[in-house]
Design an enzyme around this catalytic site. Structure first.
Site, PDB file in Angstrom:
ATOM      1  N   ASP A 189      89.408  66.768 113.395  1.00 46.10           N
ATOM      2  CA  ASP A 189      88.032  66.690 113.871  1.00 46.10           C
ATOM      3  C   ASP A 189      87.353  68.018 113.523  1.00 46.10           C
ATOM      4  O   ASP A 189      87.762  69.072 114.011  1.00 46.10           O
ATOM      5  CB  ASP A 189      88.067  66.483 115.399  1.00 46.10           C
ATOM      6  CG  ASP A 189      86.784  65.888 115.934  1.00 46.10           C
ATOM      7  OD1 ASP A 189      85.722  66.222 115.398  1.00 46.10           O
ATOM      8  OD2 ASP A 189      86.859  65.101 116.889  1.00 46.10           O
ATOM      9  N   GLU A 195      80.397  61.281 112.755  1.00 42.82           N
ATOM     10  CA  GLU A 195      79.903  60.789 114.040  1.00 42.82           C
ATOM     11  C   GLU A 195      78.388  60.788 113.963  1.00 42.82           C
ATOM     12  O   GLU A 195      77.771  61.842 113.811  1.00 42.82           O
ATOM     13  CB  GLU A 195      80.364  61.707 115.176  1.00 42.82           C
ATOM     14  CG  GLU A 195      79.965  61.162 116.531  1.00 42.82           C
ATOM     15  CD  GLU A 195      79.744  62.238 117.588  1.00 42.82           C
ATOM     16  OE1 GLU A 195      79.873  61.923 118.772  1.00 42.82           O
ATOM     17  OE2 GLU A 195      79.423  63.403 117.234  1.00 42.82           O
ATOM     18  N   HIS A 222      86.929  59.572 123.536  1.00 43.56           N
ATOM     19  CA  HIS A 222      86.977  60.577 124.600  1.00 43.56           C
ATOM     20  C   HIS A 222      85.596  60.887 125.181  1.00 43.56           C
ATOM     21  O   HIS A 222      85.502  61.685 126.108  1.00 43.56           O
ATOM     22  CB  HIS A 222      87.596  61.857 124.027  1.00 43.56           C
ATOM     23  CG  HIS A 222      86.724  62.433 122.950  1.00 43.56           C
ATOM     24  ND1 HIS A 222      86.551  61.811 121.726  1.00 43.56           N
ATOM     25  CD2 HIS A 222      85.924  63.529 122.926  1.00 43.56           C
ATOM     26  CE1 HIS A 222      85.696  62.497 121.008  1.00 43.56           C
ATOM     27  NE2 HIS A 222      85.298  63.547 121.704  1.00 43.56           N
ATOM     28  N   ASP A 223      84.539  60.310 124.634  1.00 43.33           N
ATOM     29  CA  ASP A 223      83.191  60.557 125.152  1.00 43.33           C
ATOM     30  C   ASP A 223      82.703  59.448 126.084  1.00 43.33           C
ATOM     31  O   ASP A 223      81.512  59.405 126.434  1.00 43.33           O
ATOM     32  CB  ASP A 223      82.194  60.707 123.991  1.00 43.33           C
ATOM     33  CG  ASP A 223      82.349  62.039 123.284  1.00 43.33           C
ATOM     34  OD1 ASP A 223      82.826  63.005 123.921  1.00 43.33           O
ATOM     35  OD2 ASP A 223      82.010  62.120 122.086  1.00 43.33           O
ATOM     36  N   ASP A 259      82.210  65.898 113.226  1.00 44.94           N
ATOM     37  CA  ASP A 259      81.541  65.871 114.520  1.00 44.94           C
ATOM     38  C   ASP A 259      80.031  66.068 114.386  1.00 44.94           C
ATOM     39  O   ASP A 259      79.578  66.956 113.661  1.00 44.94           O
ATOM     40  CB  ASP A 259      82.120  67.000 115.394  1.00 44.94           C
ATOM     41  CG  ASP A 259      81.540  67.003 116.799  1.00 44.94           C
ATOM     42  OD1 ASP A 259      81.716  65.987 117.485  1.00 44.94           O
ATOM     43  OD2 ASP A 259      80.920  68.001 117.191  1.00 44.94           O
TER      44      ASP A 259
HETATM   45  C1  NOJ Z   1      80.756  64.844 119.948  1.00 43.47           C
HETATM   46  C2  NOJ Z   1      82.098  65.000 120.583  1.00 43.47           C
HETATM   47  O1  NOJ Z   1      82.773  63.782 120.468  1.00 43.47           O
HETATM   48  C3  NOJ Z   1      81.856  65.425 122.003  1.00 43.47           C
HETATM   49  O2  NOJ Z   1      83.021  65.377 122.781  1.00 43.47           O
HETATM   50  C4  NOJ Z   1      81.233  66.795 121.998  1.00 43.47           C
HETATM   51  O3  NOJ Z   1      80.866  67.150 123.323  1.00 43.47           O
HETATM   52  C5  NOJ Z   1      80.000  66.844 121.113  1.00 43.47           C
HETATM   53  N1  NOJ Z   1      80.148  66.136 119.868  1.00 43.47           N
HETATM   54  C6  NOJ Z   1      79.682  68.252 120.762  1.00 43.47           C
HETATM   55  O4  NOJ Z   1      80.620  68.732 119.831  1.00 43.47           O
END
Ligand code: NOJ
Length: 566
Positions: free
Chosen positions: A99, A262, A339-340, A204
């Site tokens: 990542d 992402e 994980h978000d 990311d």
């Molecule tokens: C996306 C990530 O998946 C998340 O966990 C993070 O807080 C933000 N980007 C900032 O890097």
């Protein structure tokens, strides 16, 4: 350039390393813990691991705040441990995606420290630092943008009138991608890891790496924080394509690697296609956000339970919208959560029908168009742990910022806790219970985040494995089916049709290729009738032990789901 496509017979798995398995008793999952479970992952049937950030970090935001891109976080192990992990994964036919955080670093990164200390140094230009505005003697941020963490997107540099931009936590300053020198630094980092054998990256927050030139105030109305969340200013701007094209030309295209961006910020499939089309898109896939939160849970603190129901019709339409643009043009990842997000079982499934709904969600996802990514713990039916106090949720940077904002808006602590238990992404980060011993065998020490109680009652890997009808055994079998060449071919190249798309309860689709595959899933915790005129040739997957089909009408029990050949 036509991309090479080793990932097209793949099933992905998302690792949040901090919570996967601790090998040294310090309470944090680590690379050696992960390494010891490679056989487990191979046997589950997955062959692409996206590992959330593992670089040295003060861990303000779970490692997305990188202090040193060239060093493995000592909490997770050493650079040598990473090399071993890559080698041993490859020996098992498993590929590794790291990542890569491109939009920001930690405030503790050497670049940022230099940038603050010396306004004339090269690193100053790596960040977005501007003078604040003076109004009636008061120092205000350079513009009215809001961060994704519910505060001003600017933080003052102490003792000066300068502010740095941070779209996420105040401890994560955004870097300036319009600066070619900064871009070069990231090219070097990516090359370094590709040379060390990683198979690609999850990129990311790429949607946000370009900002509106001149950083103007947003003209939209501020929200209750007094600032403006305006994706027009900092999401999916045209320069993102230029930056990624350059990245591809100078780095990615020289390796047989997979790049998955992402892409939040309300990206449309048409915009995404520019980034990922097979002909000249600079990266291979993007994770879009359109199929998560389709149950009204996002921003739902003031909503009543009736407004927090799964909108299945919308969910189906969103899958279809992306399919229609991407099919034959671009590869796509599929996922229910990562994980978000809170656990998908608590979002779209049901704890009352844990086994049924976990299997139903799997069947429904696996045979849609794209490369499925399973999030750790889904295979044992983990649900949100519902921590008992607000402070429990402060383990997450986002919640540390959100809670004060909600309190300021007048919400009671009871309402805030209820909201956190339903919606916090921390719920998806509770450690994996490997057995029913203390702390689920995740660690011999004190876990960095408490486990829920459920592992004591069978929701753990060992007990699941010992039950022939368990979720995990179903996962193994279903993934095996998904990866069969004929089925894979049909799923990726056949035409997808969603049947009765306006049906509010049933997700039914047909994939018409080498095979005719049909999924029929009841997404409700109650019985639903469904008319069915297809001739069933084979029941490939099913999560109940009998079929109720009478005179062309299925009686589908709670979360009943089939994969059929028709
Ligand atoms: C996306 C990530 O998946 C998340 O966990 C993070 O807080 C933000 N980007 C900032 O890097």
């Amino acid at each position: 350039m036509e991309h090479k496509q080793w990932w097209l017979d793949g099933v992905g798995y998302i690792i949040y390393p901090q919570s996967f398995l601790d090998s040294n008793g310090d309470g944090f999952g680590d690379l050696n813990g992960l390494r010891s479970k490679l056989d487990y992952l191979r046997d589950l049937g997955v062959n692409i691991l996206w590992i959330c950030p593992i670089f040295d970090s003060p861990m303000d935001d779970g490692g997305y705040d990188v202090r040193d891109y060239y060093k493995v976080n000592p909490l997770y192990g050493s650079n040598e441990d990473l090399d071993c992990l890559i080698r041993e994964a490859h020996e098992r036919g498993i590929r590794i995606l790291l990542d890569l955080t491109l939009n920001h670093t930690s405030i503790e990164h050497e670049w940022f420290k230099k940038a603050v200390a010396d306004p004339n140094c090269e690193e100053r230009g790596y960040y977005i630092i501007r003078k604040g505005k003076r109004e009636n003697g008061k120092l205000l941020p350079p513009n009215n943008w809001e961060s994704f963490f519910f505060t001003s997107a600017w933080e003052n540099i102490e003792g000066t009138d300068d502010f740095y931009l941070h779209l996420f936590s105040p401890k994560m300053p955004d870097v300036d991608w319009s600066n070619p020198k900064l871009r070069e630094r990231y090219h070097e980092i990516a090359r370094h890891y590709l040379d060390r054998g990683v198979d690609g990256f999850r990129l990311d927050a790429i949607a946000h790496i370009a900002k509106a030139p001149g950083l103007p105030d947003s003209t939209k109305a501020p929200d209750s924080t007094g600032f403006v969340p305006d994706t027009d200013m900092y999401s999916n701007r045209p320069e993102v394509l230029d930056y990624l094209r350059e990245f591809n030309e100078l780095v990615f295209s020289h390796y047989d690697c997979l790049t998955v961006g992402e892409a939040g910020g309300c990206i449309s499939p048409e915009q995404a296609l520019k980034l990922v089309n097979k002909k000249d898109g600079p990266i291979n896939m993007v994770f879009n956000f359109d199929c998560v939160w389709q149950n009204g849970a996002w921003d739902s603190i003031g909503k009543n339970p009736e407004e927090r129901q799964l909108d299945l019709v919308n969910l189906k339409k969103n899958f279809l919208r992306w399919y229609e643009v991407c099919h034959k043009q671009a590869d796509m990842p599929l996922y229910w959560c990562n994980h978000d997000h809170p656990r998908v079982l608590s979002q779209y499934g049901s704890k009352d029908y844990r086994t049924e709904s976990a299997k139903c969600l799997l069947i429904t996802l696996l045979f849609l168009y794209g490369t499925p990514f399973i999030y750790q713990g889904e295979e044992i039916g983990m649900a949100n742990p519902a921590y008992p106090s607000i402070e429990d949720y402060f383990a997450d940077a986002g919640e540390r910022c959100e809670v004060p904002a909600l309190r300021k808006q007048g919400y009671s602590d009871a309402a805030i806790l209820d909201n956190l238990q339903r919606t916090s992404r921390l719920s998806g980060r509770s450690p994996i219970p490997w057995n029913h011993n203390e702390n689920g065998g995740f660690t011999s020490g004190t876990p960095w985040l408490k486990l829920g109680e459920e592992y004591k009652h069978g929701i753990n890997v060992l007990d699941e494995m010992n039950d022939p009808w368990s979720i995990i055994n179903f996962y193994q079998y279903a993934i095996l089916k998904r990866r069969l060449p004929d089925i894979n071919e049909t799923v990726l190249n056949g035409e997808l049709q969603i049947i009765d798309i306006e049906n509010p309860d049933i997700f039914c689709y047909l994939h018409d290729g080498t095979e005719k595959l049909m999924v029929v899933s009841n997404f409700r915790p109650y019985e639903v009738k469904f008319d069915f005129y297809w001739r069933i040739k084979d029941v490939v997957l099913h999560n109940y032990d009998s079929v109720l089909l009478d005179n062309h009408t299925f009686t589908l029990r709670p979360f009943e789901s089939f994969l059929l050949k028709v």
